[in-house]
Design a protein around this motif. Structure first.
Motif, PDB file in Angstrom:
ATOM      1  N   UNK A   1     -25.879 -14.356  21.543  1.00 14.77           N
ATOM      2  CA  UNK A   1     -24.918 -15.494  21.850  1.00 14.77           C
ATOM      3  C   UNK A   1     -24.599 -15.444  23.118  1.00 14.77           C
ATOM      4  N   UNK A   2     -25.027 -16.436  24.113  1.00 14.00           N
ATOM      5  CA  UNK A   2     -25.016 -16.209  25.560  1.00 14.00           C
ATOM      6  C   UNK A   2     -23.991 -17.550  25.852  1.00 14.00           C
ATOM      7  N   UNK A   3     -24.323 -18.539  25.091  1.00  9.39           N
ATOM      8  CA  UNK A   3     -23.401 -19.981  25.654  1.00  9.39           C
ATOM      9  C   UNK A   3     -21.993 -20.060  25.553  1.00  9.39           C
ATOM     10  N   UNK A   4     -21.190 -20.721  26.506  1.00  4.63           N
ATOM     11  CA  UNK A   4     -19.717 -20.704  26.404  1.00  4.63           C
ATOM     12  C   UNK A   4     -19.486 -21.603  27.463  1.00  4.63           C
ATOM     13  N   UNK A   5     -18.079 -21.649  27.640  1.00  8.00           N
ATOM     14  CA  UNK A   5     -17.471 -22.485  28.460  1.00  8.00           C
ATOM     15  C   UNK A   5     -16.146 -22.103  29.034  1.00  8.00           C
ATOM     16  N   UNK A   6     -16.127 -22.464  30.337  1.00 11.26           N
ATOM     17  CA  UNK A   6     -14.935 -22.049  31.267  1.00 11.26           C
ATOM     18  C   UNK A   6     -14.490 -23.351  31.692  1.00 11.26           C
ATOM     19  N   UNK A   7     -13.246 -23.709  31.104  1.00 10.18           N
ATOM     20  CA  UNK A   7     -12.761 -25.210  31.751  1.00 10.18           C
ATOM     21  C   UNK A   7     -11.411 -24.834  32.580  1.00 10.18           C
ATOM     22  N   UNK A   8     -11.196 -23.684  33.023  1.00 11.20           N
ATOM     23  CA  UNK A   8      -9.945 -23.329  33.633  1.00 11.20           C
ATOM     24  C   UNK A   8     -10.323 -22.915  35.160  1.00 11.20           C
TER      25      UNK A   8
ATOM     26  N   UNK B   1     -21.161  -6.071  21.571  1.00 13.95           N
ATOM     27  CA  UNK B   1     -20.728  -7.177  22.705  1.00 13.95           C
ATOM     28  C   UNK B   1     -21.251  -6.580  23.890  1.00 13.95           C
ATOM     29  N   UNK B   2     -21.568  -7.284  24.867  1.00 13.63           N
ATOM     30  CA  UNK B   2     -22.439  -7.255  26.148  1.00 13.63           C
ATOM     31  C   UNK B   2     -21.364  -7.790  27.276  1.00 13.63           C
ATOM     32  N   UNK B   3     -20.917  -7.053  28.412  1.00 11.48           N
ATOM     33  CA  UNK B   3     -20.417  -7.391  29.550  1.00 11.48           C
ATOM     34  C   UNK B   3     -21.405  -7.505  30.685  1.00 11.48           C
ATOM     35  N   UNK B   4     -21.898  -8.670  31.261  1.00 10.98           N
ATOM     36  CA  UNK B   4     -22.909  -9.017  32.334  1.00 10.98           C
ATOM     37  C   UNK B   4     -22.715  -8.439  33.658  1.00 10.98           C
TER      38      UNK B   4
ATOM     39  N   UNK C   1     -32.999  -5.373  13.885  1.00  8.49           N
ATOM     40  CA  UNK C   1     -32.165  -6.698  13.699  1.00  8.49           C
ATOM     41  C   UNK C   1     -30.717  -6.447  14.399  1.00  8.49           C
ATOM     42  N   UNK C   2     -30.538  -7.443  15.259  1.00  9.94           N
ATOM     43  CA  UNK C   2     -29.460  -7.130  16.159  1.00  9.94           C
ATOM     44  C   UNK C   2     -28.573  -8.437  16.611  1.00  9.94           C
ATOM     45  N   UNK C   3     -27.434  -8.527  16.814  1.00  9.92           N
ATOM     46  CA  UNK C   3     -26.786  -9.647  17.148  1.00  9.92           C
ATOM     47  C   UNK C   3     -25.667  -9.040  18.423  1.00  9.92           C
ATOM     48  N   UNK C   4     -26.216  -9.779  19.408  1.00 13.48           N
ATOM     49  CA  UNK C   4     -25.637  -9.452  20.840  1.00 13.48           C
ATOM     50  C   UNK C   4     -24.733 -10.593  21.412  1.00 13.48           C
ATOM     51  N   UNK C   5     -23.497 -10.404  21.661  1.00 10.88           N
ATOM     52  CA  UNK C   5     -22.605 -11.409  22.081  1.00 10.88           C
ATOM     53  C   UNK C   5     -22.283 -11.147  23.613  1.00 10.88           C
ATOM     54  N   UNK C   6     -22.748 -12.134  24.291  1.00  9.08           N
ATOM     55  CA  UNK C   6     -22.381 -11.864  26.004  1.00  9.08           C
ATOM     56  C   UNK C   6     -20.756 -12.286  25.976  1.00  9.08           C
ATOM     57  N   UNK C   7     -20.158 -11.066  26.372  1.00  4.49           N
ATOM     58  CA  UNK C   7     -18.534 -11.211  26.376  1.00  4.49           C
ATOM     59  C   UNK C   7     -18.175 -11.189  27.868  1.00  4.49           C
ATOM     60  N   UNK C   8     -16.852 -11.072  28.074  1.00  2.51           N
ATOM     61  CA  UNK C   8     -16.254 -10.972  29.540  1.00  2.51           C
ATOM     62  C   UNK C   8     -15.181  -9.865  29.479  1.00  2.51           C
TER      63      UNK C   8
ATOM     64  N   UNK D   1     -15.890 -10.307  15.937  1.00  2.00           N
ATOM     65  CA  UNK D   1     -17.201  -9.526  16.044  1.00  2.00           C
ATOM     66  C   UNK D   1     -16.784  -8.128  15.808  1.00  2.00           C
ATOM     67  N   UNK D   2     -15.554  -7.453  15.812  1.00  3.13           N
ATOM     68  CA  UNK D   2     -15.053  -6.411  15.375  1.00  3.13           C
ATOM     69  C   UNK D   2     -14.748  -6.339  13.898  1.00  3.13           C
ATOM     70  N   UNK D   3     -14.248  -7.464  13.217  1.00  4.00           N
ATOM     71  CA  UNK D   3     -14.240  -7.571  11.965  1.00  4.00           C
ATOM     72  C   UNK D   3     -15.600  -7.466  11.289  1.00  4.00           C
ATOM     73  N   UNK D   4     -16.353  -8.506  11.815  1.00  2.00           N
ATOM     74  CA  UNK D   4     -17.819  -8.517  11.256  1.00  2.00           C
ATOM     75  C   UNK D   4     -18.598  -7.292  11.438  1.00  2.00           C
ATOM     76  N   UNK D   5     -18.370  -6.336  12.404  1.00  2.00           N
ATOM     77  CA  UNK D   5     -19.041  -5.373  12.464  1.00  2.00           C
ATOM     78  C   UNK D   5     -18.766  -4.244  11.298  1.00  2.00           C
ATOM     79  N   UNK D   6     -17.225  -4.238  11.204  1.00  2.00           N
ATOM     80  CA  UNK D   6     -16.832  -3.490   9.915  1.00  2.00           C
ATOM     81  C   UNK D   6     -17.316  -3.897   8.612  1.00  2.00           C
TER      82      UNK D   6
END
Length: 257
Positions: free
Chosen positions: A91-98, A206-209, A151-158, A188-193
């Motif tokens: 999950x890499x897509x996201x938006x910053x409108x600020x 979660x991954x911080x690039x 099997x893995x789910x990675x979310x590009x976080x900040x 993500x934390x709840x889902x992992x639990x």
């Protein structure tokens, strides 16, 4: 070793997403299927050129604001991977409108709703929609090992999503972006639990690039998208069940939630 059979990347038309696709192709054992997803595939010229040269890449339309597009792409992925399932969802897509709205007085209802719709709701629906295919991939292996290629789910976080490290803001608060990213961290934390309680061997991290030269990171970033993507995959190759449910930089340092 990171050698999944199939990988899906959202926001693959530019920035980190495009870098991830390019790096997947350069792996010692590239995936058989790379699903490169973006909002408007017909406008993704560089991605389309890359797909023309590499038949493993399948460009799909996914708009995080359009659940129907997510479901339609999931059907295509299922038809392609069959019983093998989908090994890795990124999950890499996201938006910053600020970008020019740093402070509390800049918050608008419209900006809040649209940012949460993409970064929080859209990402959650991506995981919910593709989870059956990731489960299918996990169930192909009989042992209890957690593995990035299984099997893995990675979310590009900040790091800007960190509630406990708020001093880093330095006057640039970006309320709607930080709030939406903190919310997806909680999901993500709840889902992992839940995965762990259900004894499901799906690695979720979660991954911080880092500060990357992208539209969100601006040209002042310290890393190119390719450099960030390369570092992320090098780190991903080392992940085990000990990393499940955590938040890390691509250097392997744990980030506070």
């Amino acid at each position: 070793m990171f050698a999944p059979r199939s990988v899906l990347v959202t926001g693959a038309n530019r920035g980190i997403g495009f870098g991830l696709v390019r790096q997947l192709l350069s792996l010692p054992s590239p995936p058989k299927y790379i699903f490169a997803c973006c909002r408007v595939p017909e406008d993704a010229e560089e991605l389309q050129k890359l797909a023309d040269l590499n038949p493993s890449i399948k460009v799909l339309k996914i708009d995080l604001l359009d659940t129907a597009s997510i479901k339609a792409s999931a059907e295509i992925v299922e038809e392609t991977v069959g019983d093998d399932g989908l090994n890795v969802l990124i999950n890499n897509a996201g938006t910053l409108q600020d970008t020019y709205a740093h402070r509390f007085d800049d918050i608008t209802e419209e900006r809040l709703k649209s940012t949460f719709a993409a970064n929080t709701v859209g990402t959650t629906m991506m995981i919910k929609t593709f989870l059956p295919l990731v489960r299918r991939a996990s169930n192909q292996i009989a042992d209890d090992k957690f593995d990035s290629s299984r099997a893995a789910i990675y979310t590009i976080a900040s790091k800007w999503s960190s509630v406990s490290d708020i001093e880093q803001r330095l006057g640039f608060y970006w309320y709607t972006y930080c709030m939406s990213k903190a919310a997806i961290n909680m999901m993500i934390r709840l889902f992992c639990q839940e995965l762990r309680c259900n004894n499901e061997n799906i690695l979720c991290v979660n991954l911080e690039p880092g500060w990357v030269k992208t539209r969100i990171g601006t040209s002042a970033g310290l890393l190119t998208p390719d450099e960030a993507a390369k570092a992320l995959f090098e780190f991903v190759a080392t992940l085990t069940d000990a990393h499940h449910g955590c938040f890390y930089t691509c250097e392997g340092n744990e980030c506070p939630f």
